[in-house]
Design a protein around this motif. Structure first.
Motif, PDB file in Angstrom:
ATOM      1  N   VAL A  13      -2.005 -18.536  12.856  1.00 35.27           N
ATOM      2  CA  VAL A  13      -3.553 -17.850  12.006  1.00 35.27           C
ATOM      3  C   VAL A  13      -4.527 -17.723  12.290  1.00 35.27           C
ATOM      4  CG1 VAL A  13      -4.429 -18.338   9.417  1.00 35.27           C
ATOM      5  CG2 VAL A  13      -1.859 -17.899   9.560  1.00 35.27           C
ATOM      6  N   LEU A  14      -5.225 -19.290  12.853  1.00 36.59           N
ATOM      7  CA  LEU A  14      -6.417 -19.309  13.446  1.00 36.59           C
ATOM      8  C   LEU A  14      -7.243 -17.940  13.985  1.00 36.59           C
ATOM      9  CD1 LEU A  14      -5.432 -22.895  14.176  1.00 36.59           C
ATOM     10  CD2 LEU A  14      -7.406 -21.724  11.879  1.00 36.59           C
ATOM     11  N   LYS A  15      -6.388 -17.566  15.206  1.00 43.09           N
ATOM     12  CA  LYS A  15      -6.622 -17.033  16.285  1.00 43.09           C
ATOM     13  C   LYS A  15      -7.751 -15.564  15.028  1.00 43.09           C
ATOM     14  CE  LYS A  15      -5.835 -14.589  20.077  1.00 43.09           C
ATOM     15  NZ  LYS A  15      -5.411 -13.820  21.519  1.00 43.09           N
ATOM     16  N   ASP A  16      -6.898 -14.567  13.967  1.00 41.35           N
ATOM     17  CA  ASP A  16      -7.530 -14.590  13.314  1.00 41.35           C
ATOM     18  C   ASP A  16      -8.292 -14.132  12.174  1.00 41.35           C
ATOM     19  OD1 ASP A  16      -6.485 -11.620  14.284  1.00 41.35           O
ATOM     20  OD2 ASP A  16      -4.314 -12.192  13.114  1.00 41.35           O
ATOM     21  N   CYS A  17      -9.229 -15.731  12.312  1.00 40.39           N
ATOM     22  CA  CYS A  17      -9.891 -16.724  11.562  1.00 40.39           C
ATOM     23  C   CYS A  17     -10.958 -17.403  12.043  1.00 40.39           C
ATOM     24  CB  CYS A  17      -9.386 -17.961  10.120  1.00 40.39           C
ATOM     25  SG  CYS A  17      -8.164 -16.796   9.676  1.00 40.39           S
ATOM     26  N   ASP A  18     -11.745 -16.731  13.322  1.00 36.57           N
ATOM     27  CA  ASP A  18     -12.027 -17.027  13.660  1.00 36.57           C
ATOM     28  C   ASP A  18     -13.922 -17.191  13.237  1.00 36.57           C
ATOM     29  OD1 ASP A  18     -12.939 -18.609  16.362  1.00 36.57           O
ATOM     30  OD2 ASP A  18     -15.068 -16.109  16.658  1.00 36.57           O
ATOM     31  N   ALA A  19     -13.757 -15.655  12.267  1.00 35.49           N
ATOM     32  CA  ALA A  19     -15.013 -16.083  11.184  1.00 35.49           C
ATOM     33  C   ALA A  19     -14.953 -16.534  10.177  1.00 35.49           C
ATOM     34  CB  ALA A  19     -15.545 -14.823  10.538  1.00 35.49           C
ATOM     35  N   TYR A  20     -14.434 -17.612   9.995  1.00 33.20           N
ATOM     36  CA  TYR A  20     -13.883 -19.011   9.005  1.00 33.20           C
ATOM     37  C   TYR A  20     -13.936 -20.114  10.004  1.00 33.20           C
ATOM     38  CZ  TYR A  20     -12.329 -14.364   6.434  1.00 33.20           C
ATOM     39  OH  TYR A  20     -11.925 -13.537   6.118  1.00 33.20           O
ATOM     40  N   THR A  21     -13.598 -20.829  10.860  1.00 32.69           N
ATOM     41  CA  THR A  21     -13.165 -21.505  11.386  1.00 32.69           C
ATOM     42  C   THR A  21     -15.352 -21.924  12.070  1.00 32.69           C
ATOM     43  OG1 THR A  21     -12.502 -20.154  13.527  1.00 32.69           O
ATOM     44  CG2 THR A  21     -11.257 -22.014  11.066  1.00 32.69           C
ATOM     45  N   ARG A  22     -15.211 -22.973  12.196  1.00 32.47           N
ATOM     46  CA  ARG A  22     -16.041 -23.857  12.838  1.00 32.47           C
ATOM     47  C   ARG A  22     -16.605 -24.265  14.304  1.00 32.47           C
ATOM     48  NH1 ARG A  22     -19.247 -26.199  15.705  1.00 32.47           N
ATOM     49  NH2 ARG A  22     -20.638 -27.280  15.432  1.00 32.47           N
ATOM     50  N   PHE A  23     -14.577 -24.985  13.884  1.00 31.00           N
ATOM     51  CA  PHE A  23     -14.430 -26.637  14.963  1.00 31.00           C
ATOM     52  C   PHE A  23     -12.856 -25.895  15.344  1.00 31.00           C
ATOM     53  CE2 PHE A  23     -13.193 -30.037  16.844  1.00 31.00           C
ATOM     54  CZ  PHE A  23     -13.686 -30.704  18.107  1.00 31.00           C
ATOM     55  N   VAL A  24     -12.023 -26.122  16.023  1.00 32.77           N
ATOM     56  CA  VAL A  24     -10.897 -26.359  15.955  1.00 32.77           C
ATOM     57  C   VAL A  24      -9.982 -27.752  17.045  1.00 32.77           C
ATOM     58  CG1 VAL A  24      -7.842 -25.184  16.571  1.00 32.77           C
ATOM     59  CG2 VAL A  24     -10.194 -24.066  14.828  1.00 32.77           C
ATOM     60  N   PHE A  25      -9.760 -28.496  16.797  1.00 31.29           N
ATOM     61  CA  PHE A  25      -8.954 -29.345  17.849  1.00 31.29           C
ATOM     62  C   PHE A  25      -7.343 -29.860  17.695  1.00 31.29           C
ATOM     63  CE2 PHE A  25      -9.414 -33.597  19.402  1.00 31.29           C
ATOM     64  CZ  PHE A  25      -9.564 -33.653  20.457  1.00 31.29           C
ATOM     65  N   PHE A  26      -6.582 -29.720  18.720  1.00 32.99           N
ATOM     66  CA  PHE A  26      -5.156 -30.147  18.563  1.00 32.99           C
ATOM     67  C   PHE A  26      -5.206 -31.621  19.464  1.00 32.99           C
ATOM     68  CE2 PHE A  26      -4.647 -25.628  16.331  1.00 32.99           C
ATOM     69  CZ  PHE A  26      -3.253 -25.784  16.071  1.00 32.99           C
ATOM     70  N   THR A  27      -4.665 -31.952  18.778  1.00 34.51           N
ATOM     71  CA  THR A  27      -3.601 -33.302  19.699  1.00 34.51           C
ATOM     72  C   THR A  27      -2.678 -33.525  19.843  1.00 34.51           C
ATOM     73  OG1 THR A  27      -3.973 -35.078  18.482  1.00 34.51           O
ATOM     74  CG2 THR A  27      -6.154 -34.386  18.891  1.00 34.51           C
ATOM     75  N   GLY A  28      -1.813 -33.785  21.112  1.00 36.97           N
ATOM     76  CA  GLY A  28      -0.111 -34.152  21.344  1.00 36.97           C
ATOM     77  C   GLY A  28      -0.188 -35.299  22.129  1.00 36.97           C
TER      78      GLY A  28
END
Length: 405
Positions: free
Chosen positions: A178-193
């Motif tokens: 979903v995040l790929k199509d929500c670029d206009a709604y997101t300021r910052f995305v961070f994944f850890t693993g």
């Protein structure tokens, strides 16, 4: 032990560390750098290496809690403390080997976010609900959403060799895509693993994620450097030296041999294991803290299944390419990438001609702890273990709890 400062053992909440007077090695400059030079990231580090604390620090920063950063480097860097809506998924805990375990966890985090910002709840599907939450939060607050996903791979690692693993992969594919199509709604995305699973479509669908795991300027974003050790923990070093009848220089050397030696890129400075350091300072003893916190049972079993020769740990024959590091597959018959990702091996030297890295144990804590764990499997050939520094005959000596040659 008198007047000892508080060590943040088991504390991964940045606000708690700052308000309750725990020792903190300042990583705030990294937070500012990440927030102001890019948008979507992935970071891989071994367990108990500070990933969750970094995520908490990012959360606190994006919530605009300026007061918690007083006296830190970022205070001189940031002049516009903007508050954003933050949606955090902390997947470090939970039962993900059972049906619906992952979906229940994701719904719980979404519910908390929806309640906090008084958002409507669409129960049609998880992915639709996620997209609506991002869109509605943006429209309601006028600010883009910060999405933080800590230990994303834990539901996959917990379900390895179980039927639920494939279901968890499917859930991840539909949910985080979903995040790929929500670029206009997101300021910052961070994944850890701990590792980056190539078959999880997060990384094929979310190709905007920048993998900073092997970028030199972020090599010490988690963990402790030599300069940070000597600056942030100077009183603890002196106290530990006195408690163990050592000079300061002797204490530093012992700490280095036991807990230093991690490298996450070519020509990276040595990185200390933070979990081992703070436990050592708290108890004023040189112990095997990180290794004892999680025995590598799964890895030892895999080594036995593939008839792995433990002499490879000392004969310089272990190599890995950057592609193997960043694109690990759990069904890969080569266990070396997982040994690196898990923190039992680390990068040592880079061979430009063959474009690969040689691997070795990062330090004595990991070396002797890991080889000790192999003895039940390789007990029929203790001569092999003896050659690489582990001997369990009556002639072995005991140093700091390690039975070593």
């Amino acid at each position: 032990m008198k007047n000892m400062r508080k060590m943040p053992i088991g504390i991964q909440d940045f606000a708690t560390i700052r308000t309750d007077g725990y020792v903190y090695a300042d990583k705030s400059a990294f937070v500012y750098e990440l927030a102001n030079t890019g948008k979507s990231y992935f970071l891989s580090r071994p367990r108990r290496f500070g990933k969750s604390l970094l995520v908490s620090t990012l959360e606190t920063y994006f919530l605009g809690r300026k007061e918690l950063f007083q006296g830190l480097v970022i205070e001189d860097l940031e002049h516009d403390w903007t508050q954003y809506p933050v949606l955090k998924f902390s997947l470090a805990g939970g039962d993900f080997s059972t049906k619906d375990g992952l979906e229940i966890a994701l719904r719980s985090w979404l519910s908390d976010f929806e309640k906090k910002y008084a958002l409507s709840n669409n129960e049609e599907t998880l992915s639709v609900r996620f997209k609506d939450a991002l869109k509605n939060a943006f429209e309601k607050t006028g600010k883009q959403v910060v999405v933080l996903v800590d230990e994303y791979d834990n539901p996959l690692l917990k379900a390895i060799d179980k039927e639920q693993e494939e279901d968890n992969r499917r859930i991840f594919k539909s949910f985080f895509a979903v995040l790929k199509d929500c670029d206009a709604y997101t300021r910052f995305v961070f994944f850890t693993g701990v590792t980056k699973f190539s078959k999880v479509s997060i990384f094929s669908d979310l190709n905007q994620l920048q993998d900073i795991s092997m970028i030199k300027k972020y090599s010490s974003v988690c963990g402790i450097t030599q300069s940070e050790l000597e600056t942030a923990f100077s009183p603890e070093i002196e106290a530990m030296a006195a408690a163990n009848n050592l000079s300061k220089e002797e204490c530093l050397l012992k700490l280095k041999k036991l807990y230093d030696g991690y490298h996450f890129c070519e020509k990276c400075e040595d990185i200390y294991n933070p979990f081992s350091l703070i436990n050592a300072f708290s108890s004023q003893k040189f112990g095997k803290y990180w290794f004892s916190s999680g025995t590598p049972t799964f890895l030892v079993r895999r080594l036995n299944e593939i008839n792995f020769n433990p002499k490879h740990f000392s004969d310089g024959s272990l190599f890995i390419t950057e592609d193997e590091i960043s694109d690990y597959r759990p069904d890969n018959p080569d266990i070396v990438p997982l040994l690196y990702q898990s923190g039992y091996l680390t990068l040592k030297n880079y061979n430009e001609r063959y474009d690969n890295y040689s691997l070795d144990f990062p330090n004595d804590e990991v070396k002797y702890g890991f080889m000790t764990s192999l003895t039940p499997v390789y007990s029929a050939d203790n001569r092999t273990l003896y050659k690489i520094g582990v001997n369990f005959s009556s002639e072995t000596c005991n140093i700091d709890g390690w039975k070593v040659r």
